[in-house]
Design a protein around this motif. Structure first.
Motif, PDB file in Angstrom:
ATOM      1  N   GLN A   4       0.917  -1.228  -0.027  1.00 54.32           N
ATOM      2  CA  GLN A   4      -0.135   0.148  -0.042  1.00 54.32           C
ATOM      3  C   GLN A   4       0.682   1.287  -0.156  1.00 54.32           C
ATOM      4  O   GLN A   4       0.720   2.291  -0.663  1.00 54.32           O
ATOM      5  CB  GLN A   4      -0.875  -0.006   1.157  1.00 54.32           C
ATOM      6  N   LEU A  24      -8.771   9.273  -4.686  1.00 57.30           N
ATOM      7  CA  LEU A  24      -8.702   8.046  -3.747  1.00 57.30           C
ATOM      8  C   LEU A  24      -9.902   7.673  -3.135  1.00 57.30           C
ATOM      9  O   LEU A  24     -10.604   8.707  -2.273  1.00 57.30           O
ATOM     10  CB  LEU A  24      -7.418   8.461  -2.761  1.00 57.30           C
ATOM     11  N   SER A  26     -11.430   5.515  -0.137  1.00 53.96           N
ATOM     12  CA  SER A  26     -10.770   4.530   1.000  1.00 53.96           C
ATOM     13  C   SER A  26     -11.880   4.842   2.385  1.00 53.96           C
ATOM     14  O   SER A  26     -12.144   5.979   2.581  1.00 53.96           O
ATOM     15  CB  SER A  26      -9.574   4.760   1.126  1.00 53.96           C
ATOM     16  N   HIS A  27     -11.866   3.859   3.210  1.00 56.59           N
ATOM     17  CA  HIS A  27     -12.462   4.154   4.414  1.00 56.59           C
ATOM     18  C   HIS A  27     -11.247   4.259   5.385  1.00 56.59           C
ATOM     19  O   HIS A  27     -11.577   4.620   6.710  1.00 56.59           O
ATOM     20  CB  HIS A  27     -13.504   2.705   4.896  1.00 56.59           C
ATOM     21  N   ASP A  28      -9.969   3.905   5.020  1.00 56.46           N
ATOM     22  CA  ASP A  28      -8.874   4.167   6.018  1.00 56.46           C
ATOM     23  C   ASP A  28      -8.399   5.721   5.809  1.00 56.46           C
ATOM     24  O   ASP A  28      -7.644   6.086   5.090  1.00 56.46           O
ATOM     25  CB  ASP A  28      -7.591   3.165   5.345  1.00 56.46           C
ATOM     26  N   VAL A  31      -4.621   6.604   5.340  1.00 57.23           N
ATOM     27  CA  VAL A  31      -4.181   6.549   4.035  1.00 57.23           C
ATOM     28  C   VAL A  31      -4.797   7.803   3.339  1.00 57.23           C
ATOM     29  O   VAL A  31      -3.877   8.542   2.633  1.00 57.23           O
ATOM     30  CB  VAL A  31      -4.488   5.440   3.236  1.00 57.23           C
ATOM     31  N   VAL A  32      -5.927   8.333   3.318  1.00 57.75           N
ATOM     32  CA  VAL A  32      -6.492   9.275   2.817  1.00 57.75           C
ATOM     33  C   VAL A  32      -5.759  10.720   3.222  1.00 57.75           C
ATOM     34  O   VAL A  32      -5.523  11.488   2.441  1.00 57.75           O
ATOM     35  CB  VAL A  32      -8.026   9.433   3.252  1.00 57.75           C
TER      36      VAL A  32
END
Length: 141
Positions: A4, A24, A26-28, A31-32
């Motif tokens: 990742q 992007l 994402s639920h993370d 990372v976002v």
């Protein structure tokens, strides 16, 4: 995690060299926030919070769903890690909604949340769609 990180580094490098915008999804949140300049949080297909990623810190979060997302992730460097969940179930998107879609799952919901869909309003350098903020703005006006 290693793959990742390598993928995100590759995307950032391509953005610098080619000058393009990447979206992007994402639920993370870690990372976002690390990979983006702007964060738009959506719930049930609607924007609930929109702000610069550098402003997306716990004491500046406005929408209860954004706050709940942050609660689902913990800092792995912390001495004690506590993960929260988001109660309830997501809404049925095939049904027409004329209210706040997050209200049934929101611990801060007020009466108007179940009757009227909140509009995006300017709050603290970003935008939020939440009656908690639109109500406060009405009281000040």
């Amino acid at each position: 995690v290693i793959v990742q990180a390598a993928l995100m580094d590759m995307i950032k490098g391509l953005q610098r060299s080619r000058g393009f915008t990447a979206v992007l999804i994402s639920h993370d949140m870690s990372v976002v926030l690390d990979a983006t300049d702007r964060t738009i949080v959506m719930y049930a297909g609607r924007i609930v919070e929109d702000r610069r990623s550098v402003d997306m810190v716990p004491d500046r979060i406005h929408h209860p769903y954004t706050e709940a997302l942050f609660g689902c992730y913990a800092d792995p460097r912390a001495d004690e890690v506590v993960l929260l969940d988001i109660p309830g179930t997501p809404p049925d998107l095939s049904l027409a909604d004329h209210d706040c879609s997050f209200a049934p799952r929101c611990i801060s919901a007020i009466d108007i949340c179940f009757r009227e869909r909140p509009r995006l309003c300017d709050v603290g350098g970003g935008r939020v769609a939440c009656h908690l903020y639109s109500e406060a703005r009405r009281e000040v006006s």
